[in-house]
Design an enzyme around this catalytic site. Structure first.
Site, short mmCIF file in Angstrom:
data_model
loop_
_atom_site.label_atom_id
_atom_site.label_comp_id
_atom_site.label_asym_id
_atom_site.label_seq_id
_atom_site.Cartn_x
_atom_site.Cartn_y
_atom_site.Cartn_z
N SER A 93 -3.07 -7.84 3.04
CA SER A 93 -3.33 -7.57 4.46
C SER A 93 -3.79 -8.85 5.16
O SER A 93 -3.42 -9.09 6.31
CB SER A 93 -4.41 -6.49 4.61
OG SER A 93 -3.95 -5.27 4.10
N LYS A 117 -17.47 -6.63 6.56
CA LYS A 117 -16.21 -7.19 7.06
C LYS A 117 -16.04 -6.85 8.54
O LYS A 117 -16.45 -5.78 8.98
CB LYS A 117 -15.01 -6.59 6.29
CG LYS A 117 -14.78 -7.19 4.92
CD LYS A 117 -13.47 -6.64 4.36
CE LYS A 117 -13.23 -7.04 2.91
NZ LYS A 117 -12.04 -6.37 2.35
N ARG A 165 -1.83 -6.36 -8.35
CA ARG A 165 -0.71 -7.24 -8.01
C ARG A 165 -0.50 -8.32 -9.06
O ARG A 165 0.58 -8.53 -9.56
CB ARG A 165 -0.96 -7.91 -6.66
CG ARG A 165 -0.81 -6.99 -5.49
CD ARG A 165 -1.33 -7.62 -4.24
NE ARG A 165 -2.73 -7.96 -4.39
CZ ARG A 165 -3.52 -8.36 -3.42
NH1 ARG A 165 -3.04 -8.51 -2.21
NH2 ARG A 165 -4.79 -8.62 -3.65
N HIS A 214 0.84 -1.21 0.00
CA HIS A 214 0.00 0.00 0.00
C HIS A 214 0.88 1.26 0.00
O HIS A 214 0.63 2.20 -0.74
CB HIS A 214 -0.88 0.04 1.25
CG HIS A 214 -1.95 -1.01 1.31
ND1 HIS A 214 -2.15 -1.82 2.41
CD2 HIS A 214 -2.88 -1.40 0.40
CE1 HIS A 214 -3.15 -2.64 2.19
NE2 HIS A 214 -3.62 -2.41 0.96
O1 PNS Z 1 -8.85 -2.85 -0.01
P1 PNS Z 1 -10.12 -3.36 -0.62
O2 PNS Z 1 -10.94 -4.09 0.44
O3 PNS Z 1 -9.87 -4.19 -1.85
O4 PNS Z 1 -10.96 -2.07 -1.09
C1 PNS Z 1 -12.23 -2.21 -1.67
C2 PNS Z 1 -12.91 -0.83 -1.82
C3 PNS Z 1 -12.92 -0.11 -0.49
C4 PNS Z 1 -12.15 0.00 -2.83
C5 PNS Z 1 -14.37 -1.05 -2.33
O5 PNS Z 1 -15.01 -1.96 -1.49
C6 PNS Z 1 -15.16 0.25 -2.38
O6 PNS Z 1 -15.02 1.00 -3.30
N1 PNS Z 1 -16.01 0.49 -1.35
C7 PNS Z 1 -16.81 1.68 -1.27
C8 PNS Z 1 -18.28 1.39 -1.61
C9 PNS Z 1 -18.53 1.42 -3.10
O7 PNS Z 1 -18.42 2.44 -3.75
N2 PNS Z 1 -18.85 0.25 -3.66
C10 PNS Z 1 -19.08 0.08 -5.07
C11 PNS Z 1 -17.77 -0.24 -5.78
S1 PNS Z 1 -18.06 -0.67 -7.46
#
Ligand code: PNS
Length: 171
Positions: free
Chosen positions: A132, A45, A94, A21
């Site tokens: 993570s 989560k 990744r 990150h």
């Molecule tokens: O680190 P992660 O868990 O892969 O991050 C995922 C994240 C936070 C980028 C995704 O869950 C997100 O964008 N959440 C916000 C809610 C949202 O906009 N959801 C629709 C995404 S298409």
């Protein structure tokens, strides 16, 4: 949108932040005028670290990056980006296995907000295996995580899983 300042959002769970990150944050901070690291609230989560703890860890990691700020993100990412006046969402890629999920998310986000583009940065090879979840698993089982996370995060993980060995943290 503010056309003068190129602002981007780097969203994620960051539970906890890893060196992968941090690598993306440092590189994105060079590409954009301002970078907002946005910690997502995900009711599905059960995180190891609270939002406040994750924000504190990220802020500690970014003190050398004056154009980076840390915020929390509740609700839709694209709405957050629009309200922040961001022109881009940054995500790290990744391996091929990340692509499917990232492609779906970027496509959905583009449907919702075509003016906010998604920008992918390839993770450095040395962090390609890093997640993570794996870091938490290793720490939980008593393994050393110093090679995978910044020192302040390693300290927090020790405090959480092996408080008797944690000692004090001096940056
Ligand atoms: O680190 P992660 O868990 O892969 O991050 C995922 C994240 C936070 C980028 C995704 O869950 C997100 O964008 N959440 C916000 C809610 C949202 O906009 N959801 C629709 C995404 S298409």
């Amino acid at each position: 949108m503010d056309n003068q300042v190129r602002r981007a959002v780097y969203p994620g769970s960051f539970d906890p932040p890893t060196l992968g990150h941090l690598d993306i944050i440092q590189r994105a901070a060079q590409l954009f005028d301002e970078l907002i690291v946005a910690i997502a609230v995900n009711s599905q989560k059960q995180p190891l670290f609270s939002l406040e703890e994750r924000a504190e860890m990220l802020r500690e990691c970014c003190t050398h990056l004056p154009n980076v700020r840390v915020a929390t993100l509740e609700g839709l990412l694209v709405r957050f980006a629009q309200q922040a006046g961001a022109c881009a969402i940054v995500r790290g890629l990744r391996a091929v296995s990340d692509f499917e999920y990232e492609f779906q998310m970027a496509t959905m986000n583009r449907q919702l907000a075509p003016e906010v583009d998604t920008c992918f940065l390839m993770t450095h090879q040395q962090f390609a295996f890093l997640s993570s979840s794996m870091v938490k698993e290793v720490a939980r089982l008593g393994g050393a995580v110093d090679a995978f996370v910044p020192p302040n995060v390693a300290h927090r993980l020790r405090q959480r899983f092996a408080p008797e060995t944690a000692g004090n943290f001096h940056p």
